[in-house]
Design a protein around this motif. Sequence first.
Motif, PDB file in Angstrom:
ATOM      1  N   TRP A 154       0.846  -1.190   0.000  1.00  0.00           N
ATOM      2  CA  TRP A 154       0.000   0.000   0.000  1.00  0.00           C
ATOM      3  C   TRP A 154       0.887   1.247   0.000  1.00  0.00           C
ATOM      4  O   TRP A 154       1.884   1.303   0.722  1.00  0.00           O
ATOM      5  N   ASP A 194       2.414   4.773   0.978  1.00  0.00           N
ATOM      6  CA  ASP A 194       2.504   5.447   2.273  1.00  0.00           C
ATOM      7  C   ASP A 194       1.828   6.807   2.205  1.00  0.00           C
ATOM      8  O   ASP A 194       1.863   7.492   1.193  1.00  0.00           O
ATOM      9  N   ARG A 195       1.214   7.157   3.323  1.00  0.00           N
ATOM     10  CA  ARG A 195       0.628   8.487   3.475  1.00  0.00           C
ATOM     11  C   ARG A 195       1.201   9.092   4.738  1.00  0.00           C
ATOM     12  O   ARG A 195       1.086   8.534   5.821  1.00  0.00           O
ATOM     13  N   ALA A 196       1.851  10.233   4.596  1.00  0.00           N
ATOM     14  CA  ALA A 196       2.477  10.879   5.752  1.00  0.00           C
ATOM     15  C   ALA A 196       1.402  11.367   6.713  1.00  0.00           C
ATOM     16  O   ALA A 196       0.417  11.993   6.310  1.00  0.00           O
ATOM     17  N   ASP A 218      -0.717   9.605   8.538  1.00  0.00           N
ATOM     18  CA  ASP A 218      -1.934   8.829   8.694  1.00  0.00           C
ATOM     19  C   ASP A 218      -2.031   8.283  10.107  1.00  0.00           C
ATOM     20  O   ASP A 218      -1.050   7.804  10.685  1.00  0.00           O
ATOM     21  N   ARG A 275      -6.050   3.431   7.766  1.00  0.00           N
ATOM     22  CA  ARG A 275      -5.063   2.833   6.887  1.00  0.00           C
ATOM     23  C   ARG A 275      -5.758   1.841   5.971  1.00  0.00           C
ATOM     24  O   ARG A 275      -6.710   1.168   6.369  1.00  0.00           O
TER      25      ARG A 275
END
Length: 718
Positions: free
Chosen positions: A610, A612-614, A616, A621
């Motif tokens: 998946w 990455d989202r800073a 989160d 998620r």
Amino acid sequence: QLLDIARKYPDFPIVLETVRECLQDVYDVPALTELMRRVAQRRLRVVEVETATPSPFAASLLFGYVGAFMYEGDSPLAERRAAALALDTVLLSELLGRVELRELLDPAVIASTSAQLQHLTEERAARDAEAVADLLRMLGPLTEAEIAARATTDAIGGWLEGLRAAKRALPVTYAGQTWWAAVEDIGLLRDGVGAPVPVGVPAAFTESVDDPLGDLIGRYARTHGPFTTTEMAARFGLGLRVTADVLGRMAVDGRLVRGEFIDDLPGDQWCDAEVLRILRRRSLAALRAQVEPVSTAAYGRFLSSWQHVGSSDSTGIDGLAAVIGQLAGVLIPASALESLVLGQRVRDYQPSMLDELLASGEVMWSGAGQIGGSDGWVALHLAETAPLTLPAPAEIEFTDTHRAIMETLGHGGAYFFRQLTEQASESELKTALWELIWAGWITGDTFAPVRAMLSGPRRSGAPAHRQRQRPPRLSRYSVARPHSRAADPMVSGRWSALPAAEPDSTVRAHFQAELLLNRHGVLTKGAAAAEGVPGGFATLYKVLSAFEDAGRCQRGYFVESLGGAQFAAASTVDRLRSYLDGVDPQRPEYHAVVLAATDPANPYGAALAWPDRAGDADTHRPGRKAGALVALVDGRLVWFLERGGKTLLSFTSDAETQRAAAAALADLVSAGRLPSLLVERINGVAVLDPGVDAERAAVQEALTGAGFARTPRGLRLR
């Protein structure tokens, strides 16, 4: 060590039987040395022995030798073409005669190189009169239209008149046209094609030339791609025989190469030797770029197409059977199976099509655990291979009702609900039946019970205005014990026991490896882990390695960042490379598709990690969860939506990409694949929160543009 010792005693022959004895105890160097010394003293002769079968060592060599030729053609197309282009065509022409390169040279490379040589590209366009003078010296005579095509403006009359006034370029006439030529070429054109010399040309430019046609044709060849004899003759107004003689003489001198370079180009084809080297070098670079691993986005585009998502070719019962064969054994939430998985792959899918396959015995379904109170994991299987795709049933605590049901079904055949047992009440029997279904012990001949379970519990009564009226009595006779109980749709149809799973782990692993290769195209460790294969990827690796030795698949680095343990058939690799990223990354295609997060066509969370989202939070998620959706645009993950769309996670800030994802999401709702969607939170923040950043604003704009309406709870689409 054996060879080192043999070098010390080069003056004696070694008996084959002696070598065999040495190999039996090869690590005993002193004993081996003493043996070789005794052999040298005895001067034994070589004895030829012919055996009926090769030794194990020779057998492995023979297998490798045969395999090198049997499976040589199984390599992907890009590797074969790159290997062919790496050969020296000059040496090949000496050994084999005429060399045909039309199957090896890239047409796009030929077109782009020809445009560059002819200064037809934007960066090489003439911007002033001085650049026009350079064009005429490098390319030779050009018509006014040809000069305009190579300039940044169509108003080139002033430039040409300025060059004419300065005696740097003059108009000449030959081949039925008027050409502009550099003053240095006047004598060349006079002696080569018979062009008249304009008045006022200095005598220094009208001297005789030793080989005028060779110079004119050579310059034309150096500034063009492959051409034909007819094209060359028409360019200079020459006869075909004269042109062919000059071209043949230049080929003998090594200045030109004769062959077939372009398809659908009639006549003999010629190319300058240096230009051909450029074409080969650039084509080889392009092919080597194809040999390089594709991007993860390209793999995402490939996987959806490989599994027939959105395909118009899969139709009818046969198309559904082919799709089920590819998805055999995959655990999918029952709520997503028909609407988001089968419906996305079979263009005209109807629930009756699945029921028809189940009733005919070609397909069966199994349960693999309950999800909440109104959903569960189910899998479809082809009847002929069901023992190889069915997992072992789960262990549950059997009650008397469970034993009674299994005892009835153990005799074989299929039974209606009320025929299963008379020892329990209807509610107990129904509960026990569904527990056995979710444990993987029992199946039915229709999918209607699962659909009824998904729609919720049946209402016990109906309003008075909807109660059915008693039908009129047709006669004075009536049955003594009428059956007035209505059939419960959650237990409709016939029930039977699922076949036992294949006990042989080798047979099962062999079939599983073939099935996963057919399902994923490129099989990786992550994809195998997501499938929950017994024994994991380590067990499959042994089978896949045997497949590679037998030439049935290849191991390589086909998709970047997924490691070197990737397996695929050669034809699959060729198809994968057809989904390479576009030439211009600034102009994507915006092809969007919405899938269930658990769909095998979704590579994220399986073969691909998946994104990455800073920042989160742990509660927001993505995951391969039941009811969740993913929106992919050009193979990249754009949105992740929880069940019902309650929470939306965005992985891009590009507005066009988000609009494409929103349109695909709205299409599913309008087609009835999804009942409705209500987006309450975007990236963990409420939709109605007044503080909106740029990314969330782009998501909201895309959703409202696709038809989502603002409500007190969020953005809704029905």
